[in-house]
Write a protein that holds these residues in place. Structure first.
Motif, PDB file in Angstrom:
ATOM      1  N   GLU A   1       0.806  -1.215   0.000  1.00 39.20           N
ATOM      2  CA  GLU A   1       0.000   0.000   0.000  1.00 39.20           C
ATOM      3  C   GLU A   1       0.843   1.270   0.000  1.00 39.20           C
ATOM      4  O   GLU A   1       0.345   2.345  -0.323  1.00 39.20           O
ATOM      5  CB  GLU A   1      -0.937   0.014   1.222  1.00 39.20           C
ATOM      6  CG  GLU A   1      -2.033  -1.039   1.202  1.00 39.20           C
ATOM      7  CD  GLU A   1      -1.515  -2.433   1.524  1.00 39.20           C
ATOM      8  OE1 GLU A   1      -2.219  -3.401   1.185  1.00 39.20           O
ATOM      9  OE2 GLU A   1      -0.419  -2.562   2.100  1.00 39.20           O
TER      10      GLU A   1
ATOM     11  N   ASN B   1       3.269   1.953  -1.955  1.00 40.63           N
ATOM     12  CA  ASN B   1       3.684   2.307  -3.313  1.00 40.63           C
ATOM     13  C   ASN B   1       5.147   2.742  -3.384  1.00 40.63           C
ATOM     14  O   ASN B   1       5.500   3.670  -4.116  1.00 40.63           O
ATOM     15  CB  ASN B   1       2.790   3.415  -3.888  1.00 40.63           C
ATOM     16  CG  ASN B   1       1.362   2.952  -4.089  1.00 40.63           C
ATOM     17  OD1 ASN B   1       1.130   1.805  -4.448  1.00 40.63           O
ATOM     18  ND2 ASN B   1       0.402   3.833  -3.858  1.00 40.63           N
TER      19      ASN B   1
ATOM     20  N   ARG C   1      -8.410   3.274   7.260  1.00 44.26           N
ATOM     21  CA  ARG C   1      -9.325   2.683   6.295  1.00 44.26           C
ATOM     22  C   ARG C   1     -10.319   1.841   7.088  1.00 44.26           C
ATOM     23  O   ARG C   1     -10.044   1.439   8.217  1.00 44.26           O
ATOM     24  CB  ARG C   1      -8.594   1.847   5.240  1.00 44.26           C
ATOM     25  CG  ARG C   1      -7.781   0.676   5.742  1.00 44.26           C
ATOM     26  CD  ARG C   1      -6.976   0.113   4.570  1.00 44.26           C
ATOM     27  NE  ARG C   1      -6.106  -0.988   4.919  1.00 44.26           N
ATOM     28  CZ  ARG C   1      -6.423  -2.260   4.783  1.00 44.26           C
ATOM     29  NH1 ARG C   1      -7.616  -2.595   4.312  1.00 44.26           N
ATOM     30  NH2 ARG C   1      -5.570  -3.212   5.111  1.00 44.26           N
TER      31      ARG C   1
END
Length: 399
Positions: A240, A242, A387
């Motif tokens: 996640e 990146n 999240r």
């Protein structure tokens, strides 16, 4: 965040996030999304965008086929729209990442310069005005104006329809049992949707303490060393985050990594075989590429429930706070690197442990990147954002 922009008089969408296309169960409706080969970009709230073309596909369609086969960085800027766009295509398909949108020209050009010098890009596709301000040794291809023969990728999907009560009543009156069955199905579906909406969810974040501990412990242990290979960079990341180092690996979990390049004068085939032999039977997984080795160790990075507490800093506040907290660090540079994600970048000389321990003084922040190239540590932090996932799934498998 996606944007609708204009390119040669045509509306186009920029800022899509490209993921691998998964198999959709037959009973589920087609999502609102753009589909490009085995890539997809979902737009859950994109009903009004159905039919809009992808800006990236418009730009890619204006390149010759031989150019698209490379790893290409496509960049486009339009001052009248305050638009600064960058994205990468790999062998004719979007890179599994988010298209980059920058807030200002300076951060945009800084990003482009870094990417051109990174060694990950084979070709730059752009406009003449940007070529004139960039200094790069990459092959450069200019965009051509769109033609009628182009077939760009579009946002597709079916708009949601409200059930018609008149049709439902007519159906019941005309078809009796069959209509009753349809009515019962609709009730069941609406009940299921209501139950889904009522599923309790929990705000979760990365267990930063566990991630940091696993990262530092991974580098405290020994790593196999193969002859002929020098470390280019190392660090720790989850998919996640990146991290650019993970862009060409198949990593699916949190890892500590080391990237190596082949020394001049060494035979590549012999060096790769030697590296595979050295790493065989160890906890280090080796990914072999052309004159590149990428080694990973799995580390723990569980999710944890976010506790209510202080407010997250804005990017500007976080940048100023980071500059103050890291003041005195050798070769310190604190910037807002731009792009689709909000983050602050700290570049300093030191160790991973130094960077992490100092960053603990910045409240309500999450780690986006942690890497070291030579003597320079790169630490990207962002305002802490959770999240959400169903509580039952989180309690069953919090990792």
């Amino acid at each position: 965040m996606v944007r609708v922009v204009t390119y040669h008089g045509q509306e186009a969408i920029a800022g899509l996030r490209w993921e691998r296309k998964g198999n959709r169960p037959l009973w589920k409706p087609a999502p609102i999304a753009a589909t490009w080969a085995d890539r997809t970009a979902h737009l859950p709230d994109g009903e009004d965008l159905i039919g809009t073309v992808s800006l990236l596909s418009l730009l890619a369609d204006s390149l010759p086929d031989t150019a698209v086969d490379d790893t290409v960085l496509l960049i486009f800027a339009d001052a009248s729209q305050d638009l600064h766009f960058a994205a990468v295509i790999v062998r004719g398909k979007p890179k599994l990442a988010e298209e980059m949108l920058f807030e200002d020209r300076e951060s945009f050009l800084d990003y482009v310069t870094r990417e051109c010098d990174s060694g990950r890009i084979n070709r730059l596709a752009t406009t003449q005005d940007l070529v004139d301000v960039l200094d790069t040794d990459l092959k450069v291809t200019l965009f051509e104006a769109p033609t009628n023969s182009m077939d760009p990728v579009r946002i597709e999907g079916n708009p949601r329809k409200e059930p018609s009560h008149r049709l439902l009543i007519a159906g019941i009156a005309g078809t009796g049992v069959a209509a009753a069955a349809v009515f019962g199905s609709m009730l069941w579906l609406s009940s299921s949707e209501a139950n889904q909406d009522a599923v309790p969810k929990v705000a979760v974040i990365l267990d930063r303490a566990a991630f940091e501990h696993g990262c530092l412990e991974a580098f405290a242990e020994g790593w196999p060393r193969a002859p002929g290979w020098d470390i280019v960079r190392e660090g720790c990341a989850t998919p996640e985050m990146n991290d650019p180092a993970l862009s060409r690996s198949s990593t699916v979990g949190a890892v500590a990594y080391r990237e190596y390049k082949l020394r001049d004068g060494y035979n590549g085939e012999i060096a790769r075989r030697a590296a595979e032999a050295v790493h065989e039977g160890t906890v280090v997984e080796l990914h072999v590429g052309d004159n590149r080795l990428f080694a990973t160790k799995v580390i723990e990075a569980p999710l944890m429930e976010m506790e209510s507490g202080g407010e997250a800093l804005s990017p500007a506040e976080l940048r100023d706070a980071a500059a103050e907290v890291f003041l005195g660090s050798a070769r310190l540079r604190v910037t807002l690197p731009g792009g689709a994600e909000t983050r602050v970048r700290i570049e300093m000389q030191g160790s991973l442990e130094d960077a992490l321990s100092t960053a603990h003084r910045l409240p309500m922040t999450g780690i986006n990147r942690l890497s070291r190239t030579g003597e320079i540590i790169t630490l990207d932090l962002s305002p802490l954002t959770p999240r959400y996932m169903p509580r039952s799934s989180f309690e069953k498998d919090p990792t």
